[in-house]
Design an enzyme around this catalytic site. Sequence first.
Site, PDB file in Angstrom:
ATOM      1  N   GLY A  75     115.233 -28.332 -58.561  1.00 24.88           N
ATOM      2  CA  GLY A  75     116.362 -27.455 -58.317  1.00 24.88           C
ATOM      3  C   GLY A  75     116.391 -26.231 -59.212  1.00 24.88           C
ATOM      4  N   HIS A 132     117.674 -28.004 -54.178  1.00 26.10           N
ATOM      5  CA  HIS A 132     118.927 -27.246 -54.137  1.00 26.10           C
ATOM      6  C   HIS A 132     118.903 -26.037 -55.066  1.00 26.10           C
ATOM      7  CE1 HIS A 132     120.184 -28.989 -58.033  1.00 26.10           C
ATOM      8  NE2 HIS A 132     119.524 -30.050 -57.600  1.00 26.10           N
ATOM      9  N   ASP A 133     119.518 -24.965 -54.592  1.00 29.19           N
ATOM     10  CA  ASP A 133     119.789 -23.754 -55.374  1.00 29.19           C
ATOM     11  C   ASP A 133     118.530 -23.005 -55.794  1.00 29.19           C
ATOM     12  OD1 ASP A 133     122.807 -24.042 -55.642  1.00 29.19           O
ATOM     13  OD2 ASP A 133     122.153 -25.928 -56.542  1.00 29.19           O
TER      14      ASP A 133
END
Length: 261
Positions: free
Chosen positions: A137, A119-120
């Site tokens: 992440g 994520h991200d």
Amino acid sequence: MIQPLAYIHPQARIADNVTIEPFVTIHKDVEIGEGTWVGSNATIMDGARIGKNCRIFPGAVVSAPPQDLKYRGEQSTVTIGDNTTIRECVTLNRGTALDKNTTTIGSNCLLMAYVHVAHDCVIGDNVIIANSVQLAGHINIYDYAFIGGTSAVHQFVEIGAHSMISGGSLVRKDVPPYTKAGREPLSYIGINSVGLRRRGYSAATINEIQEIYRIIFLKKYNVTKAMDIIEAEFAPTVERDEIINFVSNSQRGIMKGFGNT
């Protein structure tokens, strides 16, 4: 061309000339640009924003919910630029509201088989990530970087443009632009001169980059002292300023020079 054995949610937004092979699953909140090919058994989940002329190979999972205990089901996305190739069994997790709310992969990238992007993360253009690389992440990878196979990258790490990381590396610190990184612990092993020549950098520019990194990594100065010397001794250029900004703004600290543990 959409095969009848594929499942496509009726509200998914599929452009013209997209090829979707049998047994593909495409969820509701999905956009796919013109000319993209999606191979059998790929899964495209809510939040996927896929550009033009991409190639997504069998078994890939695009825009799965993040493996983050702080995620609470908020709406978020994975964005993939044009002409990017996602090979077999790659997994791309969408962003979280606590950070960027999106995971971004640029244009003209190649993510080889079994890569995981958490994520991200933000991946620039023309990046190559070899087989089985695992990205935690909140990682930023800048344009033209290369990460060798089976490497693992710690969360919040920054990997600079035109850098090259050897296979099997454990990347715990930031890797500045134009460098090559290898060994354990991860260390500076030179600049990516071959890649820079291929991309049209002049011999003079390559030499200047090399001299700058000699001061940072080989002269045994601390980072602050090295930055002061570079600013005093080298005229401003795009490359000099990019290196200074990257090193000065590093939150995790940059990798070491070889032998400087």
